[in-house]
Design a protein around this motif. Structure first.
Motif, PDB file in Angstrom:
ATOM      1  N   SER B  73       0.838  -1.214   0.000  1.00 16.62           N
ATOM      2  CA  SER B  73       0.000   0.000   0.000  1.00 16.62           C
ATOM      3  C   SER B  73       0.862   1.250   0.000  1.00 16.62           C
ATOM      4  O   SER B  73       0.535   2.244  -0.636  1.00 16.62           O
ATOM      5  N   THR B  76       1.952   1.707  -3.612  1.00 18.68           N
ATOM      6  CA  THR B  76       0.933   2.243  -4.519  1.00 18.68           C
ATOM      7  C   THR B  76       0.638   3.712  -4.221  1.00 18.68           C
ATOM      8  O   THR B  76       0.413   4.499  -5.132  1.00 18.68           O
ATOM      9  N   TYR B  77       0.689   4.053  -2.931  1.00 21.31           N
ATOM     10  CA  TYR B  77       0.399   5.446  -2.595  1.00 21.31           C
ATOM     11  C   TYR B  77       1.493   6.359  -3.138  1.00 21.31           C
ATOM     12  O   TYR B  77       1.234   7.437  -3.665  1.00 21.31           O
ATOM     13  N   SER B  80       0.963   6.900  -6.684  1.00 22.93           N
ATOM     14  CA  SER B  80      -0.126   7.828  -6.990  1.00 22.93           C
ATOM     15  C   SER B  80       0.367   9.271  -6.932  1.00 22.93           C
ATOM     16  O   SER B  80      -0.049  10.116  -7.725  1.00 22.93           O
ATOM     17  N   THR B  95      -4.539   4.378  -8.398  1.00 21.51           N
ATOM     18  CA  THR B  95      -3.599   3.894  -7.385  1.00 21.51           C
ATOM     19  C   THR B  95      -4.021   4.323  -5.983  1.00 21.51           C
ATOM     20  O   THR B  95      -3.799   3.589  -5.015  1.00 21.51           O
ATOM     21  N   LEU B  98      -6.594   1.938  -4.970  1.00 22.05           N
ATOM     22  CA  LEU B  98      -5.920   0.666  -4.684  1.00 22.05           C
ATOM     23  C   LEU B  98      -5.304   0.699  -3.284  1.00 22.05           C
ATOM     24  O   LEU B  98      -5.414  -0.265  -2.508  1.00 22.05           O
ATOM     25  N   THR B  99      -4.691   1.816  -2.966  1.00 13.47           N
ATOM     26  CA  THR B  99      -4.099   1.956  -1.634  1.00 13.47           C
ATOM     27  C   THR B  99      -5.157   1.788  -0.556  1.00 13.47           C
ATOM     28  O   THR B  99      -4.957   1.085   0.441  1.00 13.47           O
TER      29      THR B  99
END
Ligand code: HEM
Ligand SMILES: [Cu+2]
Lengths: 595, 199
Positions: B73, B76-77, B80, B95, B98-99
């Motif tokens: 996570s 992905t963050y 983003s 993203t 997703l996070t």
């Protein structure tokens, strides 16, 4: 501005006086709430002093004020404990932490560093309202079934961990914990703002070595708070788990009323470690702002630069750092390994060095000064006195071999009241006398101020100095009465004397409260710079405006301690004996903070 | 900033400037206090460990899954934020969502892990509990409590990025939330190793 005016007066009132985000208003809110709490704490101590000085005697005032907490005018033993606990809690946290830091950090940080307001007005407002709610809950806890928390302000388990332990361990203790959790949140929000504002929002030219010592002391206090209060929160949470969910962090092998409890594997000593990791720094959270405030006042009213500006900063930093590694000196009698005891003795005695530096610098600043004894100055010199006399007994208590003899006696009560209680109070009161014109735009009455000071210093020493002798004779603290022990019979007169001084102290403070309220409403209008000070707050108008300076924020060119500065001909540089920070340096003139 | 006069005080520009200057330091010092909070709790555990009835516990296998999820996570963050900076806002939104999903999954695995603990006879409180078990629950639950705050900040960022409120230059909100999220990841990794090797 007109575009922003609210159409409804009511709304205006609400945002200006209640949910204000202006640091000056928030400062007033902290001051007034703090003083109300302080007055309650003071009254409690006067009441239980009556019991200690005249045990078993009936007083109508006790009947009248305590109601069901007393019988025939005599307070009940378990309520005595509740009163002592609440007195300690209120004085340390509500008056001298939130009241002191909240008032002066809020008032002075933006004004003295040259900022429009705090970094976040919203968080600042939250900080006050958390404090307010916490105060209300703490006061409500006085009225609940079983009475307020009674395990001492240090709330050691098991008294605090087992709701059935003593009457105050029930709902009273729960509310104490809730109130303190909210209090910690308030304190953290405040500290965040103070630190970030000081570090990021200083006006042009305001380098760190041009900051008044007040600001340095608030900065270090806030850092110490951010580091130590979360640990108290952690300690309190584990306590809540033990109390309410049946875990065993602090409890082991314990039975109550003949019934064995199922708790196993915990230790009350763990709580002491966690508590004192906050508890000792807390002493400096109380003390450092008082030291900063009085440094400023001593310099201004002696018309001399503060002696050893950099040494003052360094010693505050040293005190702040050392305060985090001395907590064990409260625990010498817990069965601590003697080697560890020696380590804590060493670190504790180290604090004497920066403290002595500060005392030295106060005295050298006063030396040959052109001293103006305003009430603020009297209280500042009073602080120098209490800081010395309380610090000296600290050397005794910091030494494990000596401490073991007087631990938990009145010697300790005498020591911490003088070094923390009196110094904190004197610093706070000095600050109120000095900055009252800035807070309320009016002057306090000087004569009443002088009377207030002399009554306070005489009665304060009258109360707390004899306590050392009680302690050396073995009188334990937190006892409801000492008349049951023939051993202490010959000390009885001392107890009576102390109580008479406590009563005197109480009435002395009434003079102050009268002066405060009357002058805030009716006092003579203040000039803009009544003490001829150098720092930036005196460049703002008497009337408060949002944003502090109507035009641009002034630029700073020098440190704030250019008092009685002479030029080569031996005349005052500006014709006056002070040079505000906004006056540019002359050719070849050196800035005082730089060396 | 000194050039802004009083008339501009309520001015949005002035407020943004102050926010730009102070929001990150405020967050960092706030994080420092959270560090002290967990430092207090984990040192408490070390003190408690010396008790003779302390039981050494195995870390439930679900905690490994949690660790992997939260590490992902953070990744992905971070992505983003890069997408936002490159003005690839659609990817940024994806993203971030997703996070958020990964954050929720982390939460779910925490509950599973507690169940595992419970079934292996490790209790939070009561007669059969041992402080070592109580610490397991307390430390992870308090971390999760902080994570909820992170999830709320993520929700705000998700909403704002769906509403297209971010651009390569207006990213302060994402940066703040991202810093906090990385902090939560680091805190979890610390707690994980602490529980595995020290507790
Ligand atoms: C005229 C003012 C005051 C008087 C007469 C007074 C008196 C006392 C006395 C006699 C005790 C000990 C009671 C006992 O152990 O049975 C006590 C406890 C205490 N006082 Fe004061 N006090 C005053 C002001 C203050 C101030 C300004 C502070 C601020 C630091 C303070 C903080 C405490 C604390 C922390 C305790 C310990 C409570 C406990 O044992 O849990 N007091 N006070
Ligand atoms: Cu101490």
């Amino acid at each position: 501005m007109s575009a922003h005016q609210h159409p409804h007066e009511e709304q205006d009132f609400l945002f200006k006086y209640v949910f204000s985000q202006d640091h000056k208003m928030i400062s007033k809110q902290f001051l007034i709430t703090g003083f109300i709490m302080g007055f309650i704490g003071l009254s409690m101590s006067t009441l239980f002093r009556l019991q200690l000085g005249f045990p078993g005697e009936s007083f109508w005032i006790i009947d009248f004020l305590l109601g069901s907490w007393a019988e025939n005018g005599v307070m009940l033993p378990d309520k005595y404990l509740a009163l002592v606990t609440m007195h300690g809690t209120i004085m340390v946290f509500f008056l001298l932490t939130a009241g002191l830091s909240g008032t002066f950090s809020n008032l002075l940080i933006p004004l003295q560093i040259g900022a429009r307001d705090m970094a976040s007005g919203f968080l600042n407002m939250l900080s006050y309202w958390f404090f307010f709610v916490s105060s209300v809950i703490m006061l409500i806890s006085l009225g609940v079934e079983g009475g307020a928390a009674s395990a001492g302000w240090t709330i050691y388990p098991p008294l605090s961990a087992l709701p059935q332990a003593i009457p105050g361990s029930g709902l009273g203790m729960t509310l104490w914990l809730v109130a303190m959790a909210i209090f910690i949140a308030s304190s953290l929000l405040g500290s965040l703002n103070y630190i970030v504002t000081i570090l990021n929002l200083r006006t042009k030219g305001m380098t760190m070595t041009r900051l008044p010592l007040t600001i340095w002391s608030f900065l270090i206090t806030a850092i110490v708070g951010v580091i130590s209060f979360p640990v108290l929160l952690a300690a309190a949470l584990l306590l809540v788990f033990d109390r309410s969910f049946g875990t065993s962090f602090y409890l082991s092998d314990i039975y109550i009323g003949g019934q064995v409890l199922e708790h196993a594997g915990g230790s009350p000593i763990l709580f002491e470690h966690l508590f004192w990791f906050l508890g000792h720094p807390e002493v400096y959270i109380v003390l450092l702002p008082a030291l900063g405030i009085t440094s400023e006042i001593v310099s201004t009213m002696s018309r001399k630069p503060i002696f050893g500006y950099r040494a003052m900063i360094t010693s505050m930093l040293a005190i702040g750092f050392l305060s985090a590694i001395v907590w064990g000196h409260h625990m010498f009698v817990t069965g601590m390994n003697p080697f560890l005891g020696a380590v804590f003795t060493f670190t504790t005695l180290l604090i004497a060095i920066p403290s002595a530096v500060k005392v030295f610098n106060y005295i050298t600043t006063l030396w040959k000064g052109n001293i103006k004894f305003s009430p603020a100055m009297l209280f500042s010199v009073g602080l120098v006195s209490t800081f010395i006399s309380g610090g000296l007994t600290g050397l005794i208590l910091g030494d494990s071999t000596l401490d073991i003899n007087v631990h938990d006696t009145y010697f300790v009560v005498g020591h911490f009241h003088i070094v923390m209680g009196l110094s904190g109070i004197f610093g706070m009161i000095a600050g109120v006398y000095h900055w009252f014109p800035k807070i309320f735009g009016r002057m306090l009455n000087n004569n009443l101020g002088n009377v207030h000071f002399w009554i306070t210093i005489v009665s304060a020493y009258g109360i707390f100095f004899p306590m050392h002798f009680l302690g050396l004779a073995g009188v334990p603290r937190r006892y409801y009465t000492n008349s049951e022990f023939p051993l202490f019979d010959n000390l009885f007169d001392i107890n009576t004397l102390i109580t008479w001084f406590a009563i005197l102290a109480f009435f002395g403070q009434l003079i102050f409260f009268f002066n405060f309220v009357y002058s805030a409403l009716r006092g003579p209008k203040a000039p803009q710079n009544p003490w001829k000070g150098n720092s930036l707050e005196w460049t703002t108008g008497v009337k408060h405006i949002h944003g502090n300076w109507p035009g641009e924020i002034p630029t700073v060119y020098r440190w704030p301690y250019d008092y009685s500065k002479l030029n080569d001909n031996g005349d005052y540089v500006t014709g006056e004996d002070f040079i505000p920070q906004t006056v540019p340096l002359a050719d070849g003139e050196k800035d005082g903070g730089e060396h | 900033m000194t050039t802004i006069s009083l008339d501009n005080l309520d001015n949005i520009k002035y407020k943004t400037e102050i926010r730009q200057k102070t929001a990150k330091p405020l967050l960092w010092i706030g994080l420092m206090s959270i560090v002290m909070f967990f430092a207090g709790l984990t040192s408490a555990l070390i003190v408690s460990k010396s008790n003779s009835i302390w039981i050494k516990l195995e870390v439930p296998s679900m905690f490994f899954v949690s660790t992997i999820l939260i590490l992902f996570s953070s990744l992905t963050y971070q992505l983003s934020l890069s997408f936002t900076k490159n003005n690839q806002l659609k990817f940024a939104t994806i993203t971030t969502i997703l996070t958020f999903v990964l954050g929720i999954s982390f939460t779910v695995t925490q509950f599973y892990a507690w169940q595992q603990l419970y079934h292996s006879g490790v209790f939070w409180a009561g007669e059969q509990s041992n402080p070592s078990g109580s610490y397991f629950y307390a430390l992870t639950a308090l971390h999760l409590l902080h994570l909820f705050a992170g999830l709320i900040s993520l929700l705000v960022v998700v909403t704002k990025s769906i509403l297209k409120k971010y651009s390569p230059t207006t990213i302060l909100g994402i940066q703040l939330s991202l810093t906090y999220w990385h902090f939560l990841t680091a805190l979890w990794v610390y707690l994980f190793f602490f529980l595995k090797f020290i507790a």
